[in-house]
Design a protein around this motif. Structure first.
Motif, short mmCIF file in Angstrom:
data_model
loop_
_atom_site.label_atom_id
_atom_site.label_comp_id
_atom_site.label_asym_id
_atom_site.label_seq_id
_atom_site.Cartn_x
_atom_site.Cartn_y
_atom_site.Cartn_z
N GLY A 19 0.78 -1.23 0.00
CA GLY A 19 0.00 0.00 0.00
C GLY A 19 0.81 1.28 0.00
O GLY A 19 0.65 2.14 -0.88
N PRO A 20 1.72 1.48 0.98
CA PRO A 20 2.46 2.75 1.02
C PRO A 20 3.32 3.02 -0.20
O PRO A 20 3.62 4.17 -0.51
CB PRO A 20 3.33 2.58 2.28
N ALA A 21 3.71 1.96 -0.91
CA ALA A 21 4.61 2.16 -2.05
C ALA A 21 3.86 2.20 -3.38
O ALA A 21 4.45 2.53 -4.40
CB ALA A 21 5.65 1.03 -2.09
N ILE A 22 2.57 1.88 -3.38
CA ILE A 22 1.86 1.71 -4.64
C ILE A 22 1.63 3.03 -5.35
O ILE A 22 1.25 3.05 -6.52
CB ILE A 22 0.51 0.99 -4.39
N HIS A 23 1.87 4.16 -4.72
CA HIS A 23 1.63 5.46 -5.34
C HIS A 23 2.68 5.79 -6.39
O HIS A 23 2.67 6.88 -6.94
CB HIS A 23 1.59 6.55 -4.27
N PHE A 24 3.58 4.83 -6.67
CA PHE A 24 4.57 5.07 -7.73
C PHE A 24 3.88 5.36 -9.05
O PHE A 24 4.44 6.01 -9.92
CB PHE A 24 5.49 3.85 -7.89
N GLY A 25 2.64 4.84 -9.24
CA GLY A 25 1.96 5.02 -10.51
C GLY A 25 1.43 6.42 -10.73
O GLY A 25 0.95 6.74 -11.81
N THR A 26 1.51 7.28 -9.71
CA THR A 26 1.01 8.63 -9.86
C THR A 26 2.05 9.50 -10.54
O THR A 26 3.20 9.57 -10.12
CB THR A 26 0.67 9.23 -8.48
N LEU B 84 9.02 2.97 -7.43
CA LEU B 84 8.72 1.80 -8.26
C LEU B 84 9.55 0.61 -7.79
O LEU B 84 9.04 -0.50 -7.66
CB LEU B 84 9.02 2.13 -9.72
N ALA B 85 10.82 0.84 -7.52
CA ALA B 85 11.71 -0.24 -7.09
C ALA B 85 11.30 -0.80 -5.73
O ALA B 85 11.49 -1.99 -5.46
CB ALA B 85 13.15 0.26 -7.04
N ARG B 86 10.70 0.04 -4.88
CA ARG B 86 10.32 -0.41 -3.55
C ARG B 86 9.15 -1.38 -3.57
O ARG B 86 8.90 -2.09 -2.60
CB ARG B 86 9.96 0.79 -2.66
N VAL B 87 8.44 -1.44 -4.68
CA VAL B 87 7.30 -2.36 -4.79
C VAL B 87 7.76 -3.79 -5.09
O VAL B 87 7.05 -4.75 -4.83
CB VAL B 87 6.33 -1.86 -5.89
N GLN B 88 8.96 -3.94 -5.63
CA GLN B 88 9.42 -5.24 -6.11
C GLN B 88 9.44 -6.29 -5.00
O GLN B 88 8.87 -7.38 -5.16
CB GLN B 88 10.82 -5.10 -6.72
N ILE C 282 7.11 -4.51 -13.35
CA ILE C 282 7.85 -3.71 -12.36
C ILE C 282 9.35 -3.86 -12.58
O ILE C 282 10.12 -2.91 -12.45
CB ILE C 282 7.47 -4.12 -10.93
N GLY C 283 9.77 -5.08 -12.93
CA GLY C 283 11.20 -5.31 -13.14
C GLY C 283 11.74 -4.61 -14.38
O GLY C 283 12.87 -4.12 -14.40
N MET C 284 10.91 -4.55 -15.45
CA MET C 284 11.36 -3.94 -16.70
C MET C 284 11.13 -2.44 -16.75
O MET C 284 11.79 -1.74 -17.53
CB MET C 284 10.62 -4.58 -17.88
#
Length: 289
Positions: free
Chosen positions: A59-66, A77-81, A135-137
């Protein structure tokens, strides 16, 4: 998961009023079923908790898409991996636990729910694997190491082609360290008539593409591509083949070297607008939905 976890503790009714089985047999069935079901529920509960816990951590890291100023935060983005990897591990564990629940003491209604859960896990595991791959690419695609340039072709199905119709419009998209910019837009006619010599464009492969579509204007073996073949470049249903051809002819048509090709039809755009919400275009009174 919660629903099935609760459901794997069934109740076996008594055997009064002329039941087929004796009271002793019914009690034995009841005892064995409850014992197996209780163990199944414990296994499902433990694995389910792992999946839920790891999913909540994303949850806390998913805001990378904003997007902020047209830029995606690559560090976020890397923190979601890692959380996604842990969700996959927990999901695999849950699937393995369900696979071990093959006791004949599990009654049919519960067995069906467990089978349904296993099917859902299989479906969502594919989605999760796709998300992890993306996410990896993504950092490299978004220009983490160097600037990337892509040709986005908008196809229209008013004329059938192998991929979504013929390309009526295009945009050149550049990414650098997560920053996404549209650096050029145009119509198909700009590509048809673009470049130093539109009648001398050459396509060198793929070989099977030229074999199939050479006589339709792709050329090959020293024969130039017909300039109007831009309208038919998506004849092949194989996107990698189309992308290779486009990467060859776009620089010959007034463009630059590109790192990839994206094809989007109206249905893809509809899906994107479904995520962004209605769009208002300056100078237009119609809202795009």
């Amino acid at each position: 998961i919660r629903h099935v976890s609760i459901a794997v503790t069934p109740r076996i009714p008594g055997s009064d009023r002329g039941a087929i089985v004796t009271e002793a047999a019914a009690l034995d069935l009841h005892t064995n079923t409850r014992a197996v079901a209780a163990g199944a529920r414990n296994q499902v509960d433990r694995a389910a908790e792992d999946v839920i816990t790891e999913t909540q951590r994303i949850g806390p890291a998913i805001h990378f898409g904003t997007l902020h100023g047209g830029q995606i935060d690559l560090e976020a983005l890397a923190r979601v991996q890692d959380p996604l990897d842990r969700v996959r591990t927990s999901l695999n564990d849950l699937d393995a636990r369900l696979g071990r629940l093959q006791s004949p003491w599990i009654v049919a209604p519960v067995r069906r729910q467990l089978d349904d859960l296993a099917a859902d896990i299989g479906t969502n595991r594919v989605r999760l694997d796709n998300a992890i791959d993306v996410i990896g690419m993504a950092p490299r695609l978004l220009g983490a190491d160097s600037e990337r340039r892509y040709l986005l072709m908008f196809t229209t199905p008013v004329e059938a082609r192998g991929i979504g119709g013929f390309p009526g419009n295009f945009a050149e998209v550049t990414t650098s360290n997560g920053l996404i910019q549209v650096t050029r837009i145009g119509r198909a006619v700009d590509l048809i008539n673009g470049g130093a010599d539109p009648d001398q464009r050459q396509i060198t492969g793929p070989a099977d593409y030229l074999e199939r579509y050479g006589t339709f204007g792709a050329g090959g073996s020293g024969t130039p591509m017909r300039r109007l073949f831009w309208n038919n470049v998506t004849l092949s249903p194989d996107l990698p083949s189309v992308a290779e051809v486009v990467s060859q002819i776009y620089p010959q048509s007034g463009g630059t070297q590109i790192d990839g090709v994206i094809v989007a039809d109206p249905y893809a755009l509809q899906g994107i607008v479904g995520l962004t919400g209605p769009l208002k275009v300056p100078g237009r009174t119609t809202t795009l939905t």
